[in-house]
Design a protein around this motif. Structure first.
Motif, PDB file in Angstrom:
ATOM      1  N   TYR A 344     -62.916   5.958 -26.080  1.00 45.01           N
ATOM      2  CA  TYR A 344     -63.861   5.147 -25.324  1.00 45.01           C
ATOM      3  C   TYR A 344     -64.517   5.971 -24.225  1.00 45.01           C
ATOM      4  O   TYR A 344     -63.892   6.868 -23.644  1.00 45.01           O
ATOM      5  CB  TYR A 344     -63.147   3.965 -24.656  1.00 45.01           C
ATOM      6  N   SER A 345     -65.773   5.667 -23.963  1.00 47.45           N
ATOM      7  CA  SER A 345     -66.416   6.190 -22.757  1.00 47.45           C
ATOM      8  C   SER A 345     -67.284   5.060 -22.220  1.00 47.45           C
ATOM      9  O   SER A 345     -67.527   4.075 -22.926  1.00 47.45           O
ATOM     10  CB  SER A 345     -67.285   7.416 -23.080  1.00 47.45           C
ATOM     11  N   LYS A 346     -67.737   5.224 -20.977  1.00 48.19           N
ATOM     12  CA  LYS A 346     -68.565   4.154 -20.397  1.00 48.19           C
ATOM     13  C   LYS A 346     -69.857   3.967 -21.171  1.00 48.19           C
ATOM     14  O   LYS A 346     -70.492   2.926 -21.114  1.00 48.19           O
ATOM     15  CB  LYS A 346     -68.879   4.470 -18.929  1.00 48.19           C
ATOM     16  N   CYS A 365     -62.685  12.496 -19.581  1.00 51.63           N
ATOM     17  CA  CYS A 365     -62.825  11.257 -18.842  1.00 51.63           C
ATOM     18  C   CYS A 365     -63.145  11.611 -17.391  1.00 51.63           C
ATOM     19  O   CYS A 365     -62.564  12.549 -16.847  1.00 51.63           O
ATOM     20  CB  CYS A 365     -61.484  10.550 -18.941  1.00 51.63           C
ATOM     21  N   ASP A 366     -64.083  10.886 -16.792  1.00 54.44           N
ATOM     22  CA  ASP A 366     -64.427  11.207 -15.400  1.00 54.44           C
ATOM     23  C   ASP A 366     -63.629  10.374 -14.387  1.00 54.44           C
ATOM     24  O   ASP A 366     -63.890  10.421 -13.197  1.00 54.44           O
ATOM     25  CB  ASP A 366     -65.937  11.057 -15.157  1.00 54.44           C
ATOM     26  N   ASP A 367     -62.669   9.621 -14.875  1.00 58.96           N
ATOM     27  CA  ASP A 367     -61.839   8.806 -13.980  1.00 58.96           C
ATOM     28  C   ASP A 367     -60.605   9.607 -13.565  1.00 58.96           C
ATOM     29  O   ASP A 367     -59.756   9.935 -14.393  1.00 58.96           O
ATOM     30  CB  ASP A 367     -61.422   7.527 -14.723  1.00 58.96           C
ATOM     31  N   CYS A 370     -57.050   8.795 -14.673  1.00 61.55           N
ATOM     32  CA  CYS A 370     -56.685   8.853 -16.097  1.00 61.55           C
ATOM     33  C   CYS A 370     -56.013  10.178 -16.436  1.00 61.55           C
ATOM     34  O   CYS A 370     -56.469  11.237 -16.006  1.00 61.55           O
ATOM     35  CB  CYS A 370     -57.943   8.678 -16.947  1.00 61.55           C
ATOM     36  N   HIS A 373     -58.154  13.073 -17.663  1.00 64.90           N
ATOM     37  CA  HIS A 373     -59.163  13.632 -16.762  1.00 64.90           C
ATOM     38  C   HIS A 373     -59.085  15.149 -16.670  1.00 64.90           C
ATOM     39  O   HIS A 373     -60.091  15.835 -16.495  1.00 64.90           O
ATOM     40  CB  HIS A 373     -58.985  12.998 -15.372  1.00 64.90           C
ATOM     41  N   LYS A 377     -63.213  18.012 -23.357  1.00 63.04           N
ATOM     42  CA  LYS A 377     -63.475  17.468 -24.702  1.00 63.04           C
ATOM     43  C   LYS A 377     -63.261  18.554 -25.747  1.00 63.04           C
ATOM     44  O   LYS A 377     -62.757  18.294 -26.845  1.00 63.04           O
ATOM     45  CB  LYS A 377     -64.912  16.929 -24.778  1.00 63.04           C
ATOM     46  N   HIS A 398     -55.710   7.887 -22.785  1.00 69.70           N
ATOM     47  CA  HIS A 398     -57.063   7.651 -22.259  1.00 69.70           C
ATOM     48  C   HIS A 398     -57.595   6.279 -22.699  1.00 69.70           C
ATOM     49  O   HIS A 398     -58.097   5.514 -21.872  1.00 69.70           O
ATOM     50  CB  HIS A 398     -58.025   8.749 -22.721  1.00 69.70           C
ATOM     51  N   ASN A 399     -57.488   5.988 -24.005  1.00 66.42           N
ATOM     52  CA  ASN A 399     -58.040   4.716 -24.499  1.00 66.42           C
ATOM     53  C   ASN A 399     -57.360   3.508 -23.861  1.00 66.42           C
ATOM     54  O   ASN A 399     -58.015   2.537 -23.477  1.00 66.42           O
ATOM     55  CB  ASN A 399     -57.916   4.629 -26.023  1.00 66.42           C
ATOM     56  N   PHE A 402     -58.422   3.217 -20.278  1.00 70.91           N
ATOM     57  CA  PHE A 402     -59.798   2.719 -20.219  1.00 70.91           C
ATOM     58  C   PHE A 402     -59.823   1.192 -20.345  1.00 70.91           C
ATOM     59  O   PHE A 402     -60.493   0.498 -19.576  1.00 70.91           O
ATOM     60  CB  PHE A 402     -60.607   3.366 -21.360  1.00 70.91           C
TER      61      PHE A 402
END
Ligand SMILES: [Zn+2]
Length: 434
Positions: A344-346, A365-367, A370, A373, A377, A398-399, A402
């Motif tokens: 998932y991504s935003k 992930c930019d959070d 998480c 992070h 990728k 991550h998923n 999210f």
């Protein structure tokens, strides 16, 4: 930190207290939406909440510290699978599935759910593709059924050409997907097994019908589910406290009725008159049916008891569910799609195996909260291509993070009276920005 919150609220139940649900805030915008807290004998769950699925008492590829680290307050395990492997006796000897999988904080068990096994028995046994028959062979399994099997780690059924499940008014006889051996679930045995598994919240045994079944069949299946619900309550009363944990368990009914609004209303009304602690909404339905189905159920349930939407887990589903009064969700989707490289991504779901990510040095992930992070990728793409098992762990963490955070954000949007603002903002970015 969780312990401090409990002390501050003074809300921790004793082991023998009945589950309590407090509504903290009702949405001023979406009239059915609410933020609350489910108090169980093993801790609290702030709602709306997403509950990760640990089918066989493991959230696939994640250590318990990781499950806690991504913000999960409870785990849901599967009665059908734990009954077949390792068997409820072994789980009971561990003091229940939470203790067995070390789902604890400071040596105290954390909140847990189990489903009744009804969905697995019927979805692996019912001929979802061919109509109302409750009999299927392995050759006629639908894609959905194959996915369920895939989630168990088994690629195929060993007992081909055998009937997988057969239903009567007293219960259901089914064959094990592992070795073809014959088994029988009744409302009583499902409750007995779930007492041995020891979850804080468990579900009554129900009949999960095919969405293609005729209305006549849906009516008879719904009536059967209602009779079974009463038998589940009686057996739960008879057994008393959980044999595994010594704690009081809460029992949730499962509202059925297929895609028929009148049947869903009837099912919600009938089950509301029984002494359940909360309600699940079960069954298979299309996305379009989900809106009206959920609403017609929740409008007919007692407001002060929690509602759980079984097995639903796409980002848009959480907004719809919460808007129509759902408090908790579970779904295998976040970890299942992770194992196939989907994250998932935003800006929507991406597949990390796409060649463009081979050289993508940006973080997964930019959070900063998480666990993914700190990895690029490119690294995750490399792990998948080289079939390293860490790929599943990072992507699953991550998923789940999210989704859990998304539902927490929805909770916050209710508290701040910004539900529709947040819904629009998230969905536009997730579904339209690509
Ligand atoms: Zn993440």
């Amino acid at each position: 930190m969780k312990e401090e919150v409990k002390e501050k609220e003074g809300a921790l139940l004793s082991k023998t207290d009945r589950l309590r649900f407090d509504i903290v805030k009702r949405s001023k915008e979406a009239t059915l939406a609410r933020a609350g807290v489910i108090h169980t004998p093993h801790g609290d769950v702030e709602t709306p909440a997403f509950i990760p699925v640990g089918t066989k008492a493991t959230v696939k590829s994640l250590y318990v510290d990781m499950i806690k680290g991504i913000g999960s307050e409870a785990v849901l395990a599967n009665t059908y699978h734990l009954y077949l492997q390792p068997g409820q006796e072994i789980v009971k000897r561990h003091g229940g599935f939470a203790n067995m999988m070390n789902w604890k904080s400071n040596n105290s068990l954390l909140p847990t759910f189990t489903d009744s096994g009804g969905f697995q028995v019927f979805s692996l046994g019912a001929a979802f593709d061919t109509g109302v028959s409750k009999i299927a062979t392995s050759e006629s399994l639908s894609q959905k059924q194959k996915e369920i099997l895939d989630d168990t780690g088994k690629k195929k059924i060993k007992s081909s050409n055998n009937q997988m499940a057969k239903i009567d008014d007293d219960g259901v006889t089914f064959k094990s997907y592992i070795d073809g051996s014959s088994h029988r679930f009744t409302p009583e045995t499902s409750v007995q097994i779930q007492h041995d598994l020891g979850a804080d919240i468990f579900f009554a045994f129900d009949e999960c019908t095919s969405p293609l079944a005729s209305k006549d069949y849906q009516i008879s299946a719904m009536n059967r589910t209602h009779h079974w619900a009463k038998r589940c309550i009686d057996e739960h009363e008879r057994l008393g406290l959980s044999a595994a944990t010594g704690a009081r368990q809460a029992i949730f009914a499962v509202v059925q009725g297929g895609a028929y609004e009148d049947l869903r209303k009837e099912s919600a009304t009938v089950l509301s008159c029984m002494d359940f602690d909360g309600f699940g909404i079960g069954g298979s339905f299309t996305k379009e049916d989900m809106h009206k189905t959920v609403r017609s159920v929740t409008e007919n349930l007692p407001e002060g008891k929690p509602r759980h939407l079984l097995g639903i887990g796409e980002p848009i589903d959480f907004f719809i569910g919460v808007e129509y009064g759902i408090d908790t969700f579970d779904c295998v989707s976040p970890t299942r799609i992770a194992r196939h490289g989907n994250i998932y991504s935003k800006e929507g779901r991406i597949n990390i195996l796409n060649s463009k990510y081979k050289n993508d040095m940006s973080p997964i992930c930019d959070d900063q909260d998480c666990p993914a992070h700190d990895y690029t990728k490119s690294y995750l793409a490399h792990l998948y291509r080289s079939e390293e098992i860490l790929a599943s762990s990072i992507a699953s963490a991550h998923n789940l993070h999210f989704i859990i955070k998304l539902v927490k954000n929805i909770r916050n949007s209710i508290l701040e009276d910004k539900f529709f603002e947040y819904k629009k903002e998230f969905l536009e970015q997730y579904y339209i920005s690509k």
